[in-house]
Motif scaffolding. Structure first.
Motif, PDB file in Angstrom:
ATOM      1  N   PHE A 165       0.808  -1.211   0.000  1.00 47.35           N
ATOM      2  CA  PHE A 165       0.000   0.000   0.000  1.00 47.35           C
ATOM      3  C   PHE A 165       0.848   1.270   0.000  1.00 47.35           C
ATOM      4  CE2 PHE A 165      -3.112  -3.090   1.178  1.00 47.35           C
ATOM      5  CZ  PHE A 165      -4.278  -2.615   0.614  1.00 47.35           C
ATOM      6  N   GLY A 166       1.898   1.308   0.821  1.00 45.68           N
ATOM      7  CA  GLY A 166       2.714   2.507   0.906  1.00 45.68           C
ATOM      8  C   GLY A 166       3.707   2.639  -0.227  1.00 45.68           C
ATOM      9  N   GLY A 167       4.316   1.505  -0.621  1.00 41.28           N
ATOM     10  CA  GLY A 167       5.349   1.556  -1.648  1.00 41.28           C
ATOM     11  C   GLY A 167       4.825   1.396  -3.054  1.00 41.28           C
ATOM     12  N   VAL A 168       4.037   0.357  -3.307  1.00 41.25           N
ATOM     13  CA  VAL A 168       3.591   0.051  -4.663  1.00 41.25           C
ATOM     14  C   VAL A 168       2.406   0.932  -5.084  1.00 41.25           C
ATOM     15  CG1 VAL A 168       2.661  -1.749  -6.163  1.00 41.25           C
ATOM     16  CG2 VAL A 168       4.432  -2.316  -4.497  1.00 41.25           C
ATOM     17  N   LEU A 169       1.377   1.025  -4.239  1.00 38.69           N
ATOM     18  CA  LEU A 169       0.185   1.796  -4.605  1.00 38.69           C
ATOM     19  C   LEU A 169       0.315   3.286  -4.297  1.00 38.69           C
ATOM     20  CD1 LEU A 169      -2.604  -0.662  -3.427  1.00 38.69           C
ATOM     21  CD2 LEU A 169      -1.793  -0.250  -5.748  1.00 38.69           C
ATOM     22  N   GLY A 170       1.287   3.654  -3.499  1.00 37.48           N
ATOM     23  CA  GLY A 170       1.508   5.065  -3.197  1.00 37.48           C
ATOM     24  C   GLY A 170       0.528   5.660  -2.208  1.00 37.48           C
ATOM     25  N   LEU A 171      -0.138   4.827  -1.415  1.00 33.88           N
ATOM     26  CA  LEU A 171      -1.066   5.329  -0.410  1.00 33.88           C
ATOM     27  C   LEU A 171      -0.304   5.734   0.846  1.00 33.88           C
ATOM     28  CD1 LEU A 171      -3.909   2.723  -0.851  1.00 33.88           C
ATOM     29  CD2 LEU A 171      -3.757   5.005  -1.824  1.00 33.88           C
ATOM     30  N   SER A 172      -0.924   6.545   1.653  1.00 30.53           N
ATOM     31  CA  SER A 172      -0.248   7.101   2.813  1.00 30.53           C
ATOM     32  C   SER A 172      -0.426   6.201   4.036  1.00 30.53           C
ATOM     33  CB  SER A 172      -0.792   8.493   3.110  1.00 30.53           C
ATOM     34  OG  SER A 172      -0.188   9.004   4.261  1.00 30.53           O
ATOM     35  N   LEU A 173       0.572   5.388   4.293  1.00 30.27           N
ATOM     36  CA  LEU A 173       0.664   4.634   5.541  1.00 30.27           C
ATOM     37  C   LEU A 173       1.936   5.115   6.223  1.00 30.27           C
ATOM     38  CD1 LEU A 173      -0.218   0.972   4.491  1.00 30.27           C
ATOM     39  CD2 LEU A 173      -1.637   2.567   5.749  1.00 30.27           C
ATOM     40  N   PRO A 174       1.829   5.747   7.375  1.00 32.70           N
ATOM     41  CA  PRO A 174       3.028   6.300   8.003  1.00 32.70           C
ATOM     42  C   PRO A 174       3.999   5.196   8.414  1.00 32.70           C
ATOM     43  CG  PRO A 174       1.144   6.445   9.481  1.00 32.70           C
ATOM     44  CD  PRO A 174       0.625   5.955   8.172  1.00 32.70           C
ATOM     45  N   PRO A 175       5.255   5.267   7.931  1.00 30.63           N
ATOM     46  CA  PRO A 175       6.211   4.217   8.272  1.00 30.63           C
ATOM     47  C   PRO A 175       6.718   4.301   9.706  1.00 30.63           C
ATOM     48  CG  PRO A 175       7.256   5.852   6.877  1.00 30.63           C
ATOM     49  CD  PRO A 175       5.816   6.221   6.991  1.00 30.63           C
ATOM     50  N   GLY A 176       6.624   5.442  10.319  1.00 31.92           N
ATOM     51  CA  GLY A 176       7.069   5.597  11.699  1.00 31.92           C
ATOM     52  C   GLY A 176       8.533   5.957  11.788  1.00 31.92           C
ATOM     53  N   PRO A 177       9.001   6.249  13.001  1.00 34.02           N
ATOM     54  CA  PRO A 177      10.376   6.722  13.176  1.00 34.02           C
ATOM     55  C   PRO A 177      11.441   5.695  12.795  1.00 34.02           C
ATOM     56  CG  PRO A 177       9.279   6.446  15.309  1.00 34.02           C
ATOM     57  CD  PRO A 177       8.259   6.206  14.251  1.00 34.02           C
ATOM     58  N   LEU A 178      11.192   4.420  12.959  1.00 28.63           N
ATOM     59  CA  LEU A 178      12.209   3.406  12.645  1.00 28.63           C
ATOM     60  C   LEU A 178      12.404   3.221  11.146  1.00 28.63           C
ATOM     61  CD1 LEU A 178      11.397   0.673  15.308  1.00 28.63           C
ATOM     62  CD2 LEU A 178      13.235   2.366  15.348  1.00 28.63           C
ATOM     63  N   LEU A 179      11.377   3.431  10.354  1.00 22.71           N
ATOM     64  CA  LEU A 179      11.458   3.223   8.909  1.00 22.71           C
ATOM     65  C   LEU A 179      11.336   4.531   8.132  1.00 22.71           C
ATOM     66  CD1 LEU A 179       9.176   0.063   8.729  1.00 22.71           C
ATOM     67  CD2 LEU A 179      11.660   0.124   8.685  1.00 22.71           C
ATOM     68  N   GLU A 180      11.540   5.660   8.794  1.00 25.23           N
ATOM     69  CA  GLU A 180      11.365   6.970   8.159  1.00 25.23           C
ATOM     70  C   GLU A 180      12.260   7.176   6.957  1.00 25.23           C
ATOM     71  OE1 GLU A 180       9.351  10.304   7.607  1.00 25.23           O
ATOM     72  OE2 GLU A 180       8.993   9.100   9.382  1.00 25.23           O
ATOM     73  N   VAL A 182      13.411   4.964   4.797  1.00 25.17           N
ATOM     74  CA  VAL A 182      13.220   3.989   3.717  1.00 25.17           C
ATOM     75  C   VAL A 182      12.208   4.582   2.737  1.00 25.17           C
ATOM     76  CG1 VAL A 182      12.672   1.612   3.144  1.00 25.17           C
ATOM     77  CG2 VAL A 182      13.668   2.145   5.371  1.00 25.17           C
ATOM     78  N   THR A 183      12.705   5.131   1.642  1.00 22.44           N
ATOM     79  CA  THR A 183      11.836   5.898   0.743  1.00 22.44           C
ATOM     80  C   THR A 183      10.810   5.055   0.005  1.00 22.44           C
ATOM     81  OG1 THR A 183      13.491   5.713  -1.005  1.00 22.44           O
ATOM     82  CG2 THR A 183      13.577   7.689   0.371  1.00 22.44           C
ATOM     83  N   TRP A 184      11.110   3.807  -0.327  1.00 25.04           N
ATOM     84  CA  TRP A 184      10.154   3.001  -1.092  1.00 25.04           C
ATOM     85  C   TRP A 184       8.989   2.504  -0.229  1.00 25.04           C
ATOM     86  CZ3 TRP A 184       9.944  -2.120   0.457  1.00 25.04           C
ATOM     87  CH2 TRP A 184      11.030  -2.583   1.195  1.00 25.04           C
ATOM     88  N   LEU A 185       9.028   2.759   1.088  1.00 23.09           N
ATOM     89  CA  LEU A 185       7.894   2.411   1.965  1.00 23.09           C
ATOM     90  C   LEU A 185       6.902   3.559   2.111  1.00 23.09           C
ATOM     91  CD1 LEU A 185       9.551   0.433   4.890  1.00 23.09           C
ATOM     92  CD2 LEU A 185       8.203  -0.464   3.009  1.00 23.09           C
ATOM     93  N   ARG A 186       7.290   4.732   1.659  1.00 25.91           N
ATOM     94  CA  ARG A 186       6.426   5.899   1.805  1.00 25.91           C
ATOM     95  C   ARG A 186       5.470   6.021   0.624  1.00 25.91           C
ATOM     96  NH1 ARG A 186       7.124   8.732   5.883  1.00 25.91           N
ATOM     97  NH2 ARG A 186       6.099  10.609   5.141  1.00 25.91           N
ATOM     98  N   GLY A 187       4.283   6.525   0.912  1.00 24.46           N
ATOM     99  CA  GLY A 187       3.305   6.713  -0.140  1.00 24.46           C
ATOM    100  C   GLY A 187       3.444   8.062  -0.788  1.00 24.46           C
TER     101      GLY A 187
END
Length: 187
Positions: A165-180, A182-187
């Motif tokens: 959802f965050g990486g492939v579809l580009g939707l906004s799921l907050p990755p949080g401080p530990l994964l902030e 990692v750009t491909w996890l952000r929507g």
């Protein structure tokens, strides 16, 4: 033995038989049908408030809500008519359910607490960790053993959802401080 017409029993009726009552209506089924129809009306009215861009060659953002609202309204009305005429649902034969079992309110309360923690943890720790708490917590409350396996599977499931959802579809799921970072996890 023929009953006396004066006492309300007609000839040929079995002893003790009562005249046929109207169709059997269950209030719960009427409520579900009414709520479904009301939800359809709400969706139809609310869809009219959606702002539409100036393009005239596309369906626009109102099409799907109008379709869903119309289907909900039609389904609710059909159900209302069917239930009002006495065509209710059939009760199931609880073959794998103990009808005498009491509700385990502790489990229900713990599941509610896990959901409550999940909702408030999303903004604090991000979707992956909050979802891990939700999936693992619910599994453990429902009896998953060992607990660490439920936690690992919950983390894997949360990361897969984050990637999709965050990486492939580009939707906004907050990755949080530990994964902030990692750009491909952000929507």
């Amino acid at each position: 033995v023929v009953g006396d017409p004066a006492d309300g029993q007609a000839a040929g009726d079995p002893a003790g038989a009562t005249p046929a009552a109207g169709p059997r209506r269950r209030p719960g089924e009427l409520v579900v049908a009414g709520v479904t129809a009301a939800l359809g009306v709400f969706v139809l009215l609310d869809a009219g408030t959606i702002v539409v861009p100036g393009s005239a060659n596309t369906l626009g953002p109102r099409a799907f809500p109008y379709l869903v609202g119309a289907l909900l309204l039609a389904t609710g009305l059909v159900l209302l008519v069917a239930v009002w005429r006495g065509h209710g649902g059939q009760e199931e034969d609880s073959e794998d359910v103990d009808p005498d079992a009491r509700t385990d309110w502790l489990t229900v309360g713990l599941l509610g607490a896990v959901l409550f923690v999940h909702v408030y943890a999303i903004n604090l720790v991000g979707w992956p960790l909050a979802a891990t708490l939700l999936f693992a917590g619910a599994a453990i409350v429902l009896g998953a053993r060992p607990w660490w396996r439920a936690a690992v599977l919950g983390l894997v499931l949360a990361l897969v959802i984050q990637v999709l959802f965050g990486g492939v579809l580009g939707l906004s799921l907050p990755p949080g401080p530990l994964l902030e970072g990692v750009t491909w996890l952000r929507g």
